[in-house]
Design a protein around this motif. Structure first.
Motif, PDB file in Angstrom:
ATOM      1  N   SER A  93       0.807  -1.224   0.000  1.00  0.00           N
ATOM      2  CA  SER A  93       0.000   0.000   0.000  1.00  0.00           C
ATOM      3  C   SER A  93       0.845   1.282   0.000  1.00  0.00           C
ATOM      4  N   SER A  94       2.165   1.144  -0.008  1.00  0.00           N
ATOM      5  CA  SER A  94       3.043   2.321  -0.020  1.00  0.00           C
ATOM      6  C   SER A  94       3.162   2.873  -1.444  1.00  0.00           C
ATOM      7  N   ASP A  95       4.035   3.860  -1.596  1.00  0.00           N
ATOM      8  CA  ASP A  95       4.285   4.445  -2.921  1.00  0.00           C
ATOM      9  C   ASP A  95       5.157   3.542  -3.800  1.00  0.00           C
ATOM     10  N   ILE A  96       5.652   2.459  -3.243  1.00  0.00           N
ATOM     11  CA  ILE A  96       6.485   1.526  -4.003  1.00  0.00           C
ATOM     12  C   ILE A  96       5.605   0.787  -5.005  1.00  0.00           C
ATOM     13  N   LYS A  97       6.038   0.762  -6.252  1.00  0.00           N
ATOM     14  CA  LYS A  97       5.293   0.038  -7.286  1.00  0.00           C
ATOM     15  C   LYS A  97       5.497  -1.457  -7.064  1.00  0.00           C
ATOM     16  N   THR A  98       4.392  -2.164  -6.879  1.00  0.00           N
ATOM     17  CA  THR A  98       4.451  -3.615  -6.673  1.00  0.00           C
ATOM     18  C   THR A  98       3.743  -4.325  -7.831  1.00  0.00           C
ATOM     19  N   VAL A 100       5.224  -6.016 -10.126  1.00  0.00           N
ATOM     20  CA  VAL A 100       5.987  -5.608 -11.308  1.00  0.00           C
ATOM     21  C   VAL A 100       6.431  -6.782 -12.180  1.00  0.00           C
ATOM     22  N   VAL A 101       6.423  -7.984 -11.635  1.00  0.00           N
ATOM     23  CA  VAL A 101       6.790  -9.164 -12.418  1.00  0.00           C
ATOM     24  C   VAL A 101       5.537  -9.699 -13.098  1.00  0.00           C
ATOM     25  N   ASN A 102       5.678 -10.009 -14.367  1.00  0.00           N
ATOM     26  CA  ASN A 102       4.563 -10.551 -15.136  1.00  0.00           C
ATOM     27  C   ASN A 102       4.087 -11.859 -14.513  1.00  0.00           C
ATOM     28  N   ARG A 103       2.782 -12.013 -14.420  1.00  0.00           N
ATOM     29  CA  ARG A 103       2.182 -13.216 -13.832  1.00  0.00           C
ATOM     30  C   ARG A 103       2.638 -14.495 -14.550  1.00  0.00           C
ATOM     31  N   ASP A 104       2.899 -14.409 -15.844  1.00  0.00           N
ATOM     32  CA  ASP A 104       3.364 -15.584 -16.594  1.00  0.00           C
ATOM     33  C   ASP A 104       4.751 -16.035 -16.133  1.00  0.00           C
ATOM     34  N   LEU A 105       5.566 -15.091 -15.669  1.00  0.00           N
ATOM     35  CA  LEU A 105       6.916 -15.423 -15.221  1.00  0.00           C
ATOM     36  C   LEU A 105       6.961 -15.882 -13.762  1.00  0.00           C
ATOM     37  N   LEU A 106       5.999 -15.443 -12.982  1.00  0.00           N
ATOM     38  CA  LEU A 106       5.931 -15.801 -11.564  1.00  0.00           C
ATOM     39  C   LEU A 106       4.463 -15.936 -11.171  1.00  0.00           C
ATOM     40  N   PRO A 107       3.850 -17.075 -11.514  1.00  0.00           N
ATOM     41  CA  PRO A 107       2.411 -17.237 -11.314  1.00  0.00           C
ATOM     42  C   PRO A 107       1.957 -17.094  -9.854  1.00  0.00           C
ATOM     43  N   SER A 108       2.772 -17.547  -8.926  1.00  0.00           N
ATOM     44  CA  SER A 108       2.402 -17.480  -7.515  1.00  0.00           C
ATOM     45  C   SER A 108       3.282 -16.452  -6.820  1.00  0.00           C
ATOM     46  N   GLY A 109       2.677 -15.388  -6.337  1.00  0.00           N
ATOM     47  CA  GLY A 109       3.432 -14.381  -5.605  1.00  0.00           C
ATOM     48  C   GLY A 109       3.873 -13.191  -6.425  1.00  0.00           C
ATOM     49  N   PHE A 110       3.376 -13.052  -7.641  1.00  0.00           N
ATOM     50  CA  PHE A 110       3.799 -11.926  -8.478  1.00  0.00           C
ATOM     51  C   PHE A 110       3.396 -10.586  -7.861  1.00  0.00           C
ATOM     52  N   SER A 111       2.321 -10.575  -7.074  1.00  0.00           N
ATOM     53  CA  SER A 111       1.857  -9.305  -6.487  1.00  0.00           C
ATOM     54  C   SER A 111       2.786  -8.821  -5.374  1.00  0.00           C
ATOM     55  N   GLU A 112       3.610  -9.696  -4.832  1.00  0.00           N
ATOM     56  CA  GLU A 112       4.574  -9.314  -3.797  1.00  0.00           C
ATOM     57  C   GLU A 112       5.958  -9.109  -4.410  1.00  0.00           C
ATOM     58  N   THR A 113       5.990  -8.389  -5.535  1.00  0.00           N
ATOM     59  CA  THR A 113       7.263  -8.084  -6.184  1.00  0.00           C
ATOM     60  C   THR A 113       7.393  -6.577  -6.381  1.00  0.00           C
ATOM     61  N   ALA A 114       8.630  -6.120  -6.421  1.00  0.00           N
ATOM     62  CA  ALA A 114       8.935  -4.709  -6.647  1.00  0.00           C
ATOM     63  C   ALA A 114      10.250  -4.650  -7.428  1.00  0.00           C
ATOM     64  N   TYR A 115      10.560  -3.476  -7.954  1.00  0.00           N
ATOM     65  CA  TYR A 115      11.832  -3.310  -8.649  1.00  0.00           C
ATOM     66  C   TYR A 115      12.975  -3.334  -7.643  1.00  0.00           C
ATOM     67  N   PHE A 116      14.098  -3.902  -8.055  1.00  0.00           N
ATOM     68  CA  PHE A 116      15.263  -4.001  -7.182  1.00  0.00           C
ATOM     69  C   PHE A 116      15.710  -2.616  -6.706  1.00  0.00           C
ATOM     70  N   SER A 117      15.527  -1.623  -7.546  1.00  0.00           N
ATOM     71  CA  SER A 117      15.933  -0.252  -7.187  1.00  0.00           C
ATOM     72  C   SER A 117      15.138   0.294  -5.989  1.00  0.00           C
ATOM     73  N   ASP A 118      14.016  -0.345  -5.654  1.00  0.00           N
ATOM     74  CA  ASP A 118      13.209   0.077  -4.501  1.00  0.00           C
ATOM     75  C   ASP A 118      13.628  -0.603  -3.200  1.00  0.00           C
ATOM     76  N   LEU A 119      14.706  -1.374  -3.235  1.00  0.00           N
ATOM     77  CA  LEU A 119      15.151  -2.075  -2.027  1.00  0.00           C
ATOM     78  C   LEU A 119      15.355  -1.130  -0.839  1.00  0.00           C
ATOM     79  N   PRO A 120      16.007   0.029  -1.004  1.00  0.00           N
ATOM     80  CA  PRO A 120      16.162   0.928   0.155  1.00  0.00           C
ATOM     81  C   PRO A 120      14.818   1.381   0.742  1.00  0.00           C
TER      82      PRO A 120
END
Length: 132
Positions: A93-98, A100-120
């Motif tokens: 729910s933060s400003d971090i874009k989540t 981000v991984v296409n569902r076809d590439l990660l069918p389970s858990g794709f919604s809990e992904t973010a860009y590596f640049s958002d790690l900090p």
């Protein structure tokens, strides 16, 4: 199970789980440690989430995301399972874009992904929830 009046509406409105449990005086089993994890997917994406078995989670993620080099970045042992749910929800729910991984590439858990640049930014949120 009889749910208290307003319980479902609070959940739909996105109220934090821990607050809901306290408000309705619902007992929480806090003696079972839960692990919050951050996984790198080919140093392009971060996969975050919660588990009680990090080894099994890594095997599962590697199996389901064969297009990525999967590496465990860090884990946090958080005693209260509700806090790990809140932490996951806080990132989404933060400003971090989540998601981000296409569902076809990660069918389970794709919604809990973010860009590596958002790690900090993710680590800043995690700092608020991790144990002292």
């Amino acid at each position: 199970l009889q749910l208290p009046r307003g319980f479902c509406n609070d959940i739909r409105r996105g109220k934090i789980w821990q607050d809901i449990y306290q408000q309705y005086d619902i007992p929480v089993k806090s003696n079972k440690a839960t692990i919050f994890y951050l996984i790198s997917l080919s140093d392009q994406y971060i996969k975050f989430g919660r588990t009680n078995n990090i080894e099994r989670r890594l095997i599962d993620t590697r199996h389901k995301s064969k297009n990525f080099n999967v590496k465990l970045l860090c884990t946090y042992n958080i005693k209260c399972p509700i806090k790990t749910i809140d932490l996951e929800k806080a990132i989404i729910s933060s400003d971090i874009k989540t998601s981000v991984v296409n569902r076809d590439l990660l069918p389970s858990g794709f919604s809990e992904t973010a860009y590596f640049s958002d790690l900090p930014n993710i680590l800043q949120i995690v700092e608020k929830y991790k144990p002292d």
